[in-house]
Write an enzyme that holds these catalytic residues in place. Structure first.
Site, PDB file in Angstrom:
ATOM      1  CG  ASP A  15      32.259  19.890 -27.512  1.00  0.00           C
ATOM      2  OD1 ASP A  15      31.094  20.065 -28.170  1.00  0.00           O
ATOM      3  OD2 ASP A  15      32.332  19.669 -26.448  1.00  0.00           O
TER       4      ASP A  15
HETATM    5  N1  URA Z   1      29.462  16.620 -24.020  1.00  0.00           N
HETATM    6  C1  URA Z   1      30.286  17.586 -24.160  1.00  0.00           C
HETATM    7  O1  URA Z   1      30.423  18.587 -23.456  1.00  0.00           O
HETATM    8  N2  URA Z   1      30.997  17.417 -25.369  1.00  0.00           N
HETATM    9  C2  URA Z   1      30.992  16.731 -26.207  1.00  0.00           C
HETATM   10  O2  URA Z   1      31.508  16.685 -27.172  1.00  0.00           O
HETATM   11  C3  URA Z   1      29.921  15.509 -26.027  1.00  0.00           C
HETATM   12  C4  URA Z   1      29.107  15.703 -24.851  1.00  0.00           C
END
Ligand code: URA
Length: 241
Positions: free
Chosen positions: A105
């Site tokens: 993310d």
């Molecule tokens: N899980 C999440 O919630 N975000 C990420 O970026 C990777 C795994």
């Protein structure tokens, strides 16, 4: 890469035929590690920097595997509709067109692999052989034993149930704690959704390892190439599922 005659290497880079490469060398238009080379017999190997007419060249089939320590505030796509910085902006000096293997993310930090090897990406991200990923997260509050058991056994999230996972409390603060989370899946915002589902939203999230590959002491925003052994180890692990 084994030692190769310079003209053969140039040809393999798709720059010119071997014969034409010899001409280029003769004309002083080829540099190896910054110095003009005019001898025909010279051999090059992996790690040598070869330039033709001032441009660095690499074999067409050369695969690169980059390990990046992604900072928060970068998207994991090549382009962003909101023109936010992308992880590719951090790869100064990488000549090849590489793509992220999976995604993190915008706010998530840590281990991200980028490569131009489509087979490798497919292997690493295929749901059948998803390698375990470990994250360090700061979450709100402190989960109870029961909440940890629910987290580890599997949670109903939207339209799916999560596979068995691990959650270990590392450090507790007043209204939050640091946890280590290990999952084998890669659904969108999965760790955040899982923590939310047990009532402990994520405050910060960092991926620290993928199988046996860990970030080590790579600084935030920095990258390095994976070694052959590391690539082999990841492929072997993915093939073992
Ligand atoms: N899980 C999440 O919630 N975000 C990420 O970026 C990777 C795994």
């Amino acid at each position: 890469m084994e030692m190769k005659r310079l003209q053969k290497y140039i040809a393999e880079c798709g720059v010119a035929s071997r014969r034409k490469a010899e001409e280029l060398i003769f004309q002083g238009r080829v540099k190896v590690n910054g110095s003009v080379v005019r001898e025909m017999g010279i051999k090059v190997c992996e790690g040598d920097l070869v330039e033709v007419n001032g441009e660095i060249i690499k074999p067409e089939n050369s695969k690169v595997y980059i390990l990046l320590n992604k900072p928060s505030g970068y998207v994991t796509t090549a382009k962003d509709q909101f023109r936010r910085p992308t992880v590719l902006d951090l790869l100064k000096g990488v000549q090849e067109r590489v793509f992220p293997v999976g995604r993190l993310d915008y706010e998530t930090m840590g281990l991200l692999i980028l490569t131009n090897d489509g087979d490798f990406t497919h292997k690493m991200t295929h749901p059948k052989h998803e390698i375990e990923k470990t994250y360090l997260a700061t979450i709100a509050g402190i989960p109870t034993k029961e909440e940890i058991i629910r987290f580890e056994r599997g949670l109903e999230i939207e339209d799916y149930t999560t596979a068995p996972a691990k959650l270990k409390i590392i450090n507790t603060k007043q209204n939050a704690c640091e946890v280590e989370v290990t999952i084998h899946e890669g659904k969108n915002r999965q760790v955040r959704k899982m923590c939310e589902a047990i009532g402990h939203p994520v405050l910060s999230l960092k991926r620290v390892s993928l199988g046996k590959l860990s970030l080590g002491n790579l600084a935030e925003g920095e990258w390095r190439e994976l070694t052959k052994e590391e690539v082999k180890m990841l492929v072997k692990k993915a093939n073992s599922f």
